[in-house]
Write an enzyme that holds these catalytic residues in place. Structure first.
Site, PDB file in Angstrom:
ATOM      1  NE  ARG A 103      -2.099  -0.634   3.661  1.00 18.10           N
ATOM      2  CZ  ARG A 103      -2.514  -0.054   4.760  1.00 18.10           C
ATOM      3  NH1 ARG A 103      -3.711   0.489   4.816  1.00 18.10           N
ATOM      4  NH2 ARG A 103      -1.747  -0.007   5.828  1.00 18.10           N
ATOM      5  CB  SER A 164       6.157  -6.308   7.778  1.00 25.47           C
ATOM      6  OG  SER A 164       5.515  -5.084   7.943  1.00 25.47           O
ATOM      7  CG  ASP A 218       4.184  -5.936  10.534  1.00 22.87           C
ATOM      8  OD1 ASP A 218       5.190  -6.213  11.219  1.00 22.87           O
ATOM      9  OD2 ASP A 218       3.531  -6.815   9.924  1.00 22.87           O
TER      10      ASP A 218
HETATM   11  C1  GLC Z   1       7.224 -11.970   9.727  1.00 20.64           C
HETATM   12  C2  GLC Z   1       8.308 -10.901   9.594  1.00 20.64           C
HETATM   13  C3  GLC Z   1       8.151  -9.837  10.661  1.00 20.64           C
HETATM   14  C4  GLC Z   1       6.732  -9.290  10.651  1.00 20.64           C
HETATM   15  C5  GLC Z   1       5.733 -10.425  10.778  1.00 20.64           C
HETATM   16  C6  GLC Z   1       4.288  -9.937  10.740  1.00 20.64           C
HETATM   17  O1  GLC Z   1       7.423 -12.660  10.909  1.00 20.64           O
HETATM   18  O2  GLC Z   1       9.588 -11.493   9.673  1.00 20.64           O
HETATM   19  O3  GLC Z   1       9.075  -8.779  10.460  1.00 20.64           O
HETATM   20  O4  GLC Z   1       6.573  -8.374  11.689  1.00 20.64           O
HETATM   21  O5  GLC Z   1       5.928 -11.365   9.745  1.00 20.64           O
HETATM   22  O6  GLC Z   1       4.009  -9.283   9.527  1.00 20.64           O
END
Ligand code: GLC
Length: 484
Positions: A103, A164, A218
Site C-alpha cells: 500500500r 515487515s 509492522d
Molecule cells: C514476519 C516478519 C516480521 C513481521 C511479521 C508480521 O514474521 O519477519 O518482520 O513483523 O511477519 O508481519
C-alpha cells in the site's frame, strides 16, 4: 479477508479414494479414532509454561552481547525511542510492504486527528520471487502513480516505510534485511539497506521528491499507532500473514545498544519471535503436520513458531489434518476433491468462517466452504468434525501467541500494559481475542494487568508518526546548524 498462504505447488492429485482405508461407520469408534489423530494439538498447561521459559531464554540470548550472534530470536533495536505525544503534524507518505498487499498512503497528522488516503497495489508472484531491483522499481512505479493521482508531483514529502521483515537497523533510516520471510524471496536484497535500495529506485524513476526518513516493522507501527492515544501501550503484536511482536525495553537490558543513553532510556525492540524454534527449541510440541508445512515452504527450517500460528500457514495445517482423517475413513465418506488435496488451497479465512458456525444445527458457513472445495459427500457429523479440527488448530495458535505475550508482560514488569494487535487473523477470527485473553491471564505473574486492543491501520499511521518525529529532529538539527 484476503486469502493467505497460497503455496506454490500442488501436491499429488487424483489419489482421491484409492488410498483410503476402510470407512469407519460406528459413531463411537469414529469419535475415538478422530480424537486420537487430534491429540497432538491438545497441549497441557505445562507445555505452554515451557514455551514461556523457552521464549524468555531466547529473548535474553537475543539481547545479550555475547549470545546475540548465535541467537535465533534476534531482538533488533529499532531506534524508535519515544512514543508519539500527540503534537505530530504535517503531510507524510507511507509505504506498507510485508502482508498480503502493498500500500501507498498519504497521511495528514494534526494532533489527535489523522486523515488517511491509501491505495493498494498488487505485487505479482514473479516480483515476490524475482530480483530486488524489480521489486523496488515496482514500488517506485506505484509511488509515482499514487503521487500523480493525488496531484503531489511537485511536493517534497517525507516518507515512512513499514517494511515487515527482519532487519538489522543501524539507525532510523538504515535497515539491512537479514532474511526474507513469508512469501517473499527477492534476489540481491538480503544483507542490503532497504532505504538505499528504495532511494536508488526512486532516482531511477526520476521526477519525485521523496525522502525516506524512517523504516519500521509492522509491529512497531501497531504500537505507535495505539500509543498515539493510549499512553499505557507497550507492546505491538501482529497476527496476520506472519506473526511477530515488539515491546518497549529499558536500555540497560539492551547490551548491543550503540547509540546515546539520553532520556528516555528505552527503545522499542523488534523481537522477530517468528524464528523461535529454528534451532529445535520447540521440538517438544511440533506435530507431523507442522513438519510437513515447514518442509514444503520456501523457507524450510525457518520461522517455526510463525508457521504454527500465522495466517499464511494455519489453513494448510487444517487441510493436512482433514486429509489425514479422510484417508483414515473418518471424513467425507473417504471421498475428497482435487481442491482438498491441493497444497495451500484451504485458506485460513475458511478456518474463521467454519468457526463462526455457532448454530450446530445448520453449519451454514462450513457447508459453504465444503462446496467451495468441491466436496460432495458430507454429513452434519463431517461438519462437526471439521469445526472441531479448526478450533483445535486455532486454539493452539492463540495459546502459543499468548505464551509469547505473557513472556513479554512478565519481563516488562509494568503494572498496566496495553497490547496493540493488528493482522487479518486476529481481526477476522471469531474467538482469537477471547482465547488469548484467557490464556495470557493464566500465564502472567499475579498483579500484572493487560488489555488487548485492536490497532487500526498501524502500518500507515505508525510509519507517518515515526517519520514525523524524524522530520522534526532533522529540521531542528538544520536550524541549529544555520544558527552556529
Ligand atoms: C514476519 C516478519 C516480521 C513481521 C511479521 C508480521 O514474521 O519477519 O518482520 O513483523 O511477519 O508481519
Amino acid at each position: 479477508m484476503t486469502s493467505h498462504g497460497k503455496f506454490r505447488s500442488s501436491s499429488g492429485k487424483g489419489s482421491r479414494r484409492s488410498s483410503v482405508k476402510k470407512i469407519v461407520t460406528d459413531p463411537k469408534e469414529r469419535q475415538r479414532l478422530v480424537e486420537n489423530i487430534l491429540k497432538p494439538f491438545i497441549l497441557e498447561d505445562s507445555v505452554y509454561d515451557k514455551v514461556c521459559d523457552v521464549m524468555l531464554d531466547n529473548f535474553n540470548k537475543g539481547l545479550g552481547k555475547d549470545t546475540n550472534a548465535d541467537a535465533r530470536v534476534k531482538m533488533f533495536p529499532t531506534y524508535v525511542r519515544s512514543v508519539p505525544n500527540g503534537t505530530e503534524e504535517g503531510n507524510f507518505l507511507a509505504l506498507d510492504l510485508g502482508g498480503t498487499n502493498f500500500r501507498v498512503l498519504l497521511i495528514n497528522l494534526n494532533g489527535q486527528e489523522v486523515d488517511m488516503e491509501s491505495k493498494i497495489y498488487l505485487i505479482p508472484q514473479h516480483i515476490m520471487l524475482g530480483t530486488g531491483v524489480q521489486l523496488f522499481d515496482h514500488i517506485a512505479d506505484c509511488i509515482y502513480k499514487f503521487m500523480k493521482e493525488h496531484k503531489l508531483e511537485n511536493k517534497k514529502l517525507p516518507l515512512g516505510f513499514t517494511f515487515s521483515f527482519p532487519c538489522k537497523q543501524l539507525g532510523l533510516a538504515e535497515a539491512h534485511l537479514t532474511t526474507w520471510t513469508k512469501g517473499f524471496k527477492c534476489e540481491g536484497v538480503e544483507g542490503k539497506d532497504i532505504v538505499t535500495l528504495l532511494h536508488d529506485a526512486i532516482k531511477r524513476k526520476g521526477d519525485m521528491h521523496v525522502e525516506c526518513l524512517a523504516v519500521i516493522n509492522d509491529t512497531v507501527g501497531a504500537l505507535m499507532s495505539c500509543a498515539h492515544s493510549d499512553r499505557q501501550c507497550g507492546i505491538g503484536l501482529i497476527l496476520g500473514t506472519g506473526t511477530n511482536a515488539c515491546y518497549i525495553e529499558r536500555l540497560e537490558n539492551v547490551e548491543l545498544w550503540d547509540a546515546d543513553y539520553e532520556e528516555p532510556k528505552q527503545v522499542i525492540i523488534n523481537t522477530e519471535w517468528g524464528a523461535l524454534g529454528d534451532n529445535g527449541d520447540l521440538d517438544f510440541l511440533i506435530t507431523e503436520y507442522d513438519k510437513h508445512v515447514d518442509k514444503h515452504s520456501i523457507n524450510a527450517g525457518k520461522q517455526i513458531y510463525e508457521k504454527m500460528i500465522s495466517g499464511m500457514y494455519m489453513g494448510e495445517i487444517v487441510r493436512l489434518v482433514l486429509e489425514k482423517l479422510r484417508k483414515n475413513g473418518l471424513l467425507f465418506n473417504g471421498k475428497g476433491s482435487e481442491e482438498l488435496s491441493t497444497r495451500g488451497r484451504f485458506y485460513t479465512k475458511y478456518v474463521s468462517e467454519i468457526e463462526s458456525d455457532v448454530d450446530e444445527s445448520d453449519f451454514k458457513s462450513t457447508k459453504q466452504v465444503f462446496d467451495e472445495l468441491n466436496l460432495t459427500d458430507y454429513t452434519d457429523q463431517d461438519c462437526r468434525i471439521a469445526l472441531h479440527v479448526c478450533s483445535l488448530v486455532s486454539k493452539r495458535a492463540a495459546y502459543l501467541a499468548s505464551a509469547g505475550i505473557a513472556t513479554l508482560l512478565n519481563k516488562m514488569e509494568r503494572k498496566d500494559v496495553s497490547v496493540a494487535v493488528d493482522g487479518s487473523l486476529y481481526r477476522f477470527h471469531p474467538h482469537f481475542h477471547d482465547l488469548m485473553v484467557e490464556k495470557i491471564q493464566k500465564l502472567i505473574k499475579p498483579g500484572l494487568r493487560f488489555k488487548l486492543m485492536l490497532s487500526h491501520d498501524g502500518s500507515g499511521k505508525g510509519a507517518a508518526l515515526v517519520a514525523a518525529v524524524a522530520n522534526r529532529l532533522k529540521e531542528e538539527a538544520l536550524q541549529k546548524n544555520s544558527e552556529d
